[in-house]
Enzyme design. Structure first.
Site, short mmCIF file in Angstrom:
data_model
loop_
_atom_site.label_atom_id
_atom_site.label_comp_id
_atom_site.label_asym_id
_atom_site.label_seq_id
_atom_site.Cartn_x
_atom_site.Cartn_y
_atom_site.Cartn_z
N TRP A 76 8.76 -10.00 83.57
CA TRP A 76 7.35 -10.22 83.89
C TRP A 76 6.80 -11.45 83.17
O TRP A 76 6.07 -12.26 83.77
CB TRP A 76 6.52 -8.97 83.56
CG TRP A 76 6.46 -8.06 84.73
CD1 TRP A 76 7.24 -6.98 85.00
CD2 TRP A 76 5.58 -8.20 85.86
NE1 TRP A 76 6.92 -6.43 86.22
CE2 TRP A 76 5.90 -7.15 86.76
CE3 TRP A 76 4.57 -9.08 86.20
CZ2 TRP A 76 5.23 -6.99 87.98
CZ3 TRP A 76 3.90 -8.92 87.41
CH2 TRP A 76 4.23 -7.88 88.28
N GLU A 98 24.08 -12.61 83.93
CA GLU A 98 23.02 -11.61 84.06
C GLU A 98 23.13 -10.57 82.94
O GLU A 98 22.11 -10.10 82.42
CB GLU A 98 23.09 -10.93 85.44
CG GLU A 98 22.72 -11.84 86.60
CD GLU A 98 21.32 -12.39 86.47
OE1 GLU A 98 20.37 -11.61 86.22
OE2 GLU A 98 21.15 -13.61 86.62
N ASN A 109 16.30 -7.91 92.64
CA ASN A 109 15.86 -8.82 91.57
C ASN A 109 15.09 -10.03 92.10
O ASN A 109 14.10 -10.44 91.50
CB ASN A 109 17.06 -9.29 90.75
CG ASN A 109 16.62 -10.10 89.54
OD1 ASN A 109 15.92 -9.59 88.68
ND2 ASN A 109 17.02 -11.36 89.47
N TRP A 144 21.58 -12.26 80.05
CA TRP A 144 20.11 -12.25 80.13
C TRP A 144 19.57 -10.93 79.60
O TRP A 144 18.59 -10.89 78.85
CB TRP A 144 19.64 -12.43 81.57
CG TRP A 144 19.39 -13.85 81.98
CD1 TRP A 144 20.14 -14.61 82.82
CD2 TRP A 144 18.28 -14.68 81.60
NE1 TRP A 144 19.58 -15.85 82.97
CE2 TRP A 144 18.43 -15.92 82.23
CE3 TRP A 144 17.17 -14.48 80.77
CZ2 TRP A 144 17.53 -16.98 82.08
CZ3 TRP A 144 16.25 -15.52 80.60
CH2 TRP A 144 16.43 -16.75 81.25
#
Length: 475
Positions: free
Chosen positions: A387, A279, A346, A282
């Site tokens: 998004w 994460e 999340n 990311w």
């Protein structure tokens, strides 16, 4: 020679690259700029601005312990910044302005303008790598380009981490006192309402608290992170994203905490630690994308052809989504959590984003903007990347034909309805089956005061698939 540290999203004294460099070079003054017009233009949330100010107040105390004065100046937006900084550097006879790099087109243009203004003065500008593990442009494909696929990016990061682990810098030694008086930190800024006491209580300020929250997560919850992170009713996530976004804690400190808990391993060992490190990567990946493909920070889809998708203008449905009145409990509970806490789990961010961009076929940029206007951890790269992933317009995004079903997602990740009952008290009396889809109830609870679903799921799914299929046929 005097130094200036221009603070931005790096509100800490420990492991602060620019602060350490400045104080090792000469007497240092810190500077923070309040730019309300720019914050409004960037859709920064009132709760995030409040969080910045509260952390700045805590940082001011830490800086005073180091005898580093803090200057605070207010200008409307970044256009006024180059002249202001040049004037401050002249006034205080500054030899070097130190900054930790920020990413995004506007941020880079601002810094280039400041550097240009300083070329006409005796002051130089020195930039530092701080909010990333690796500088953009150093993690590249064999052809020298920026990665578009996370798994390939991660593989190179793993190799680099094996070769050399980024170190954490200690708090600098106290410097001699300077004859400069620190400015007081304002408690509020015009144009940004102060959040509720409840919201503020969820996010205490200061790097001491951030370090405590990180240490507690690493000790108590990291091992189970992989199993618990998708269940919003569980305290299975780290809750440090806001501190990372404001730079109250560094990614290096986060990485080292995870490595300590995982016996130094970053790609093996405890699955929870490995998943959490992924994460962090990311987060790194999306910032590199921001630099390598700058059009994504200018309101464009990473996949440019998706800008021609037939997004619907549906203001009533958009408002229902924003306020948590869609008639789908997991969507509404998540949106109400956002409004009340400035944060969203999340897994829920993915569910509500896919619902807006696919089931409602409303432009993902509407959701991106709404999130930034309400998230305490709002970060351009992470928010945009998330998004566009959900909307299938971005780099390494989910295939367009994959749509989360909010009813099955709700039953899978909140099986007992605990999260739904927390944020939808009007449904609190429903059993753990009926609470996920009140529209199907008959009898005693059929009259529960809760909105009917604003769309038919199968119809909306087919509408989204058709729109993406037609896009592919047109190319």
């Amino acid at each position: 020679m005097n130094q200036v540290l221009w603070l931005r999203t790096d509100l800490r004294v420990s492991d602060n690259t620019a602060l350490a460099a400045a104080m090792s070079t000469g007497p240092t003054v810190a500077l923070y700029l309040i730019t309300p017009g720019q914050w409004l233009a960037h859709d920064d949330a009132p709760c995030k601005v409040d969080f910045w100010l509260r952390n700045l107040a805590e940082l001011s105390i830490r800086l005073s312990e180091l005898n580093v004065p803090l200057l605070i100046r207010t200008v409307e937006d970044w256009q006024a910044v180059p002249a202001l900084i040049a004037d401050i550097c002249r006034t205080h006879e500054i030899s070097t302005l130190h900054v930790n790099d920020e990413y995004g087109v506007n941020e880079q243009r601002r810094d280039e303008a400041v550097a240009e203004a300083l070329r006409k003065t005796p002051t130089s500008m020195r930039r530092h790598l701080d909010q990333l593990l690796f500088a953009p442009g150093t993690i590249t494909t064999l052809s020298g380009g920026y990665f578009k696929v996370f798994s390939q990016f991660r593989k190179v990061c793993y190799a680099r981490l094996t070769q050399s682990l980024p170190a954490c810098l200690p708090v600098p030694d106290r410097q001699a006192s300077l004859l400069i008086v620190s400015d007081s930190v304002p408690q509020a800024v015009n144009g940004f309402a102060q959040p509720s006491d409840y919201l503020r209580s969820l996010w205490p300020a200061g790097e001491d608290f951030a370090q405590l929250r990180l240490a507690k997560f690493a000790e108590d919850d990291l091992a189970d992170y992989q199993q618990r992170r998708d269940f919003p009713a569980e305290p299975g996530t780290s809750q440090i994203s806001a501190y990372l976004a404001a730079g109250v804690i560094s990614p290096r400190q986060c990485l080292h905490a995870a490595l300590r808990a995982n016996r130094g391993e970053h790609d093996s060992g405890n699955p929870g630690a490995v998943t959490w490190i992924n994460e962090l990567l990311w987060r790194e990946f999306y910032k590199h994308v921001l630099v390598g493909y700058p059009h994504v920070s200018m309101g464009r889809g990473f996949r440019r052809e998706t800008d021609t998708l037939p997004w619907r203008h549906a203001p009533d449905e958009l408002a229902a989504w924003q306020q948590g009145r869609t008639g789908f409990p997991i969507i509404d509970a998540a949106m109400r959590q956002l409004l009340a806490t400035g944060w969203m789990h999340n897994r829920l961010r993915m569910i509500v984003a896919m619902f807006l961009s696919k089931n409602l076929l409303i432009d993902w940029r509407e959701g991106e903007r709404w999130f930034m206007q309400h998230l305490i951890d709002g970060d351009l790269a992470a928010n945009n990347g998330g998004w566009q992933w959900s909307a299938s317009t971005g780099t390494d995004s989910v295939p367009y034909f994959r749509l989360f079903n909010p009813l099955s997602q709700s039953a899978k990740f909140d099986p007992d309805g605990r999260f739904l009952r927390r944020w939808l008290p009007e449904l609190a009396e429903l059993d753990k089956r009926g609470i996920h889809n009140p529209a199907k109830l008959n009898g005693l609870f059929a009259g529960v005061e809760y909105p009917s679903p604003i769309i038919d799921l199968p119809m909306s799914r087919e509408r989204a698939l058709s729109a993406f299929r037609q896009l592919g046929e047109a190319l």
